[in-house]
Scaffold this motif. Sequence first.
Motif, PDB file in Angstrom:
ATOM      1  N   ALA A   8      40.490  -0.253 -26.545  1.00  0.00           N
ATOM      2  CA  ALA A   8      39.300  -0.641 -25.784  1.00  0.00           C
ATOM      3  C   ALA A   8      38.303  -1.380 -26.675  1.00  0.00           C
ATOM      4  N   ALA A   9      38.175  -0.948 -27.918  1.00  0.00           N
ATOM      5  CA  ALA A   9      37.251  -1.598 -28.846  1.00  0.00           C
ATOM      6  C   ALA A   9      37.668  -3.038 -29.132  1.00  0.00           C
ATOM      7  N   GLU A  10      38.959  -3.277 -29.221  1.00  0.00           N
ATOM      8  CA  GLU A  10      39.448  -4.640 -29.447  1.00  0.00           C
ATOM      9  C   GLU A  10      39.110  -5.539 -28.261  1.00  0.00           C
ATOM     10  N   MET A  11      39.171  -4.973 -27.063  1.00  0.00           N
ATOM     11  CA  MET A  11      38.802  -5.741 -25.878  1.00  0.00           C
ATOM     12  C   MET A  11      37.313  -6.086 -25.886  1.00  0.00           C
ATOM     13  N   GLN A  69      34.458   0.605 -31.661  1.00  0.00           N
ATOM     14  CA  GLN A  69      35.126   1.907 -31.745  1.00  0.00           C
ATOM     15  C   GLN A  69      34.075   3.008 -31.801  1.00  0.00           C
ATOM     16  N   PHE A  70      33.048   2.768 -32.600  1.00  0.00           N
ATOM     17  CA  PHE A  70      31.955   3.734 -32.716  1.00  0.00           C
ATOM     18  C   PHE A  70      31.245   3.915 -31.380  1.00  0.00           C
ATOM     19  N   ARG A  71      30.892   2.816 -30.720  1.00  0.00           N
ATOM     20  CA  ARG A  71      30.158   2.884 -29.462  1.00  0.00           C
ATOM     21  C   ARG A  71      30.972   3.573 -28.370  1.00  0.00           C
ATOM     22  N   ILE A  72      32.255   3.226 -28.278  1.00  0.00           N
ATOM     23  CA  ILE A  72      33.092   3.822 -27.238  1.00  0.00           C
ATOM     24  C   ILE A  72      33.369   5.291 -27.536  1.00  0.00           C
ATOM     25  N   CYS A  73      33.629   5.591 -28.797  1.00  0.00           N
ATOM     26  CA  CYS A  73      33.878   6.985 -29.174  1.00  0.00           C
ATOM     27  C   CYS A  73      32.651   7.846 -28.868  1.00  0.00           C
ATOM     28  N   TYR A  74      31.472   7.289 -29.120  1.00  0.00           N
ATOM     29  CA  TYR A  74      30.242   8.014 -28.778  1.00  0.00           C
ATOM     30  C   TYR A  74      30.208   8.289 -27.277  1.00  0.00           C
ATOM     31  N   LEU A  77      35.644  -2.329 -18.953  1.00  0.00           N
ATOM     32  CA  LEU A  77      35.199  -0.946 -19.059  1.00  0.00           C
ATOM     33  C   LEU A  77      33.684  -0.863 -19.120  1.00  0.00           C
ATOM     34  N   ALA A  78      33.181   0.333 -18.838  1.00  0.00           N
ATOM     35  CA  ALA A  78      31.753   0.603 -18.888  1.00  0.00           C
ATOM     36  C   ALA A  78      31.523   1.956 -19.545  1.00  0.00           C
ATOM     37  N   VAL A  79      30.513   2.006 -20.402  1.00  0.00           N
ATOM     38  CA  VAL A  79      30.136   3.233 -21.105  1.00  0.00           C
ATOM     39  C   VAL A  79      28.840   3.749 -20.487  1.00  0.00           C
ATOM     40  N   TRP A  80      28.848   5.001 -20.063  1.00  0.00           N
ATOM     41  CA  TRP A  80      27.679   5.626 -19.430  1.00  0.00           C
ATOM     42  C   TRP A  80      27.277   6.856 -20.232  1.00  0.00           C
ATOM     43  N   ILE A  81      26.003   6.922 -20.609  1.00  0.00           N
ATOM     44  CA  ILE A  81      25.506   8.034 -21.412  1.00  0.00           C
ATOM     45  C   ILE A  81      24.398   8.753 -20.650  1.00  0.00           C
TER      46      ILE A  81
END
Length: 206
Positions: free
Chosen positions: A19-22, A52-57, A74-78
Motif C-alpha cells: 500500500a505504501a508503494e502505491m 509505510q509509517f503513515r499507513i502502519c499508524y 485507499l484511505a486512512v481514518w484516525i
Amino acid sequence: MVTDIDDLFRLRKTEVKQAAEMLARAFQNDSLYTYVIPNADKRKKILPYYFQFRICYGVLYGEVYAISLNLEGLAVWIPSEKVHMTQWRMFRAGGFQLYLKAGREVISRLNSIEDYVFSIHRRYANFPHWHLSPVAVDPCCQRKGYARILLKAMLTRIDHEKLPCFLETQSEKNVSIYLRYGFKVVERGIIPGTEIHHWAMLREKH
C-alpha cells in the motif's frame, strides 16, 4: 457498487508495504512532498518508507480501507483521540526506521509542517471526530470513481455515528471535490517557510 464500509477491504500489517508503494506513486509529484524532498530520485526512494509509517499508524490506531486486495486506492481514518502522534505511537508505527531512511533534514521539514498542521487541527476540531489522512488512488486506476467509493462508504458510517470529520489538503482541486461531500473550509493559509497553500476542512456531524 460499494456503498457500505464492510464491502471495502480493511488493511492489515501484511499489506502495508504494498500500500505504501502505491501511495508513493500517487504523491510522487505532490507539492508538499516535492518541497520536503526536492530531489526526485531521493523522493522516489524515501516516500515508500514515509507512507509505510503513515499507513502502519493508521492500521495500529485507526482504520485503513482499500477498494480491494489489489489496493487500487485507499484511505486512512484516525479517530480524534489517536490523532496526536506520541513518541511511543510513532515508534510502534516505524518512526525510527523512517528517521534512518529519510535523514535529519527531511524529518525536520516534516516535523515543522506537522506542527503547523496539528495546531490548526486542534484549533478547529477539539471535539470527538474522525480525521481523514491520507486518501489516494493509484495513478493507473484513476478516473474510475474509487476515491468517491472510499469517501462515501466511511462518511456514511460516520453519519450514523453522529460525528464530524476533519481533513487537510494542499490542492485547490481537492477542495472542490471535498465540498461536494459536505466539507467546508475552516482555514486557508500558507505553510510557514514555503509557498504551499494549505486548506483545513471540516464536515459537521449529520
